[in-house]
Design an enzyme around this catalytic site. Structure first.
Site, short mmCIF file in Angstrom:
data_model
loop_
_atom_site.label_atom_id
_atom_site.label_comp_id
_atom_site.label_asym_id
_atom_site.label_seq_id
_atom_site.Cartn_x
_atom_site.Cartn_y
_atom_site.Cartn_z
N CYS A 45 0.84 -1.21 0.00
CA CYS A 45 0.00 0.00 0.00
C CYS A 45 0.87 1.25 0.00
O CYS A 45 0.53 2.27 -0.64
CB CYS A 45 -0.92 0.02 1.22
SG CYS A 45 -2.01 -1.41 1.31
C1 BEZ Z 1 0.56 -4.65 1.83
O1 BEZ Z 1 0.15 -3.53 1.53
O2 BEZ Z 1 1.73 -4.95 1.72
C2 BEZ Z 1 -0.40 -5.69 2.30
C3 BEZ Z 1 -1.54 -5.32 2.96
C4 BEZ Z 1 -2.40 -6.30 3.41
C5 BEZ Z 1 -2.12 -7.63 3.17
C6 BEZ Z 1 -0.96 -7.98 2.48
C7 BEZ Z 1 -0.10 -7.01 2.04
#
Ligand code: BEZ
Length: 211
Positions: A45
């Site tokens: 994210c």
């Molecule tokens: C991420 O943004 O890296 C992420 C967020 C939730 C689950 C898996 C990855």
């Protein structure tokens, strides 16, 4: 029921990092992109919102207002934005909705319980100036989205909104486009003065009209 292409994008009021907004009023007559991410302070994210910020001139050039949403609280969004800016050497200049009560997530069906009970998936909705949904995308938490592809689709949407054309597979801005089947052969000369190439009777190509 989930939202479909052509549906009116649901309106809402929400708290954001840029203050409270009334969504339709905030959109005005612009195109819009509302996109959800699973959680603040997560790696993928952080790269996604960073890339969106880096591309802010590209969204602005196309008249697209951008807004992010997750179920995280406002104070967390503000803290996380500092990290996004630092990691991606950019400045987030679009609002993040703090959707703690899941109002927006529910309206836009952004929580898919069989993927995650609590977090929003990676949804994208492109909204036209008529407030209708023009594109939906859903990606899993493990896959960061390609924001260049989103810009490419916006280019296609904006082009095909104004001309009787469609864009072929992997089309990029400036390449030939396809004359839609609704245009009769009698109309080609008037509508496409740059010329039309018949690949097949049903596959007619023409240079991009607005170039
Ligand atoms: C991420 O943004 O890296 C992420 C967020 C939730 C689950 C898996 C990855």
């Amino acid at each position: 029921m989930s939202l479909r292409l052509g549906d009116i994008a649901p309106d809402f009021t929400a708290n954001t990092t840029e203050g409270p907004i009334h969504f339709h009023e905030w959109l005005g007559n612009s195109w819009g992109m509302i996109f959800s991410h699973p959680a603040d302070f997560t790696p993928v994210c952080t790269t996604e919102l960073g890339r969106t910020a880096q591309l802010s001139d590209e969204f602005a050039k196309r008249g697209v207002k951008v807004i992010a949403v997750s179920v995280d609280p406002l104070d967390q969004h503000h803290e996380w934005v500092k990290d996004i800016n630092e990691v991606n050497n950019t400045t987030v200049n679009f609002p993040l909705i703090a959707d703690e009560n899941r109002e927006v997530a529910t309206l836009y069906d952004m929580i898919h319980p069989n993927a995650s009970e609590k977090a929003t998936v990676r949804s994208v909705f492109i909204i036209g100036p008529d407030k209708k949904i023009k594109l939906t995308l859903t990606y899993p938490a493990s896959t960061g989205r390609n924001f260049f592809e989103i810009l490419r689709v916006i280019d296609s949407l904006q082009l095909t909104a104004n001309y009787s054309v469609a864009t072929p597979a992997d089309w990029q801005e400036g390449e030939d486009v396809i004359v839609t089947p609704a245009v009769t052969n009698d109309q080609l000369e008037e509508k496409f003065p740059k010329g039309v190439t018949f690949v097949k009777p049903y596959l007619r190509k023409t240079p991009q009209p607005n170039k």
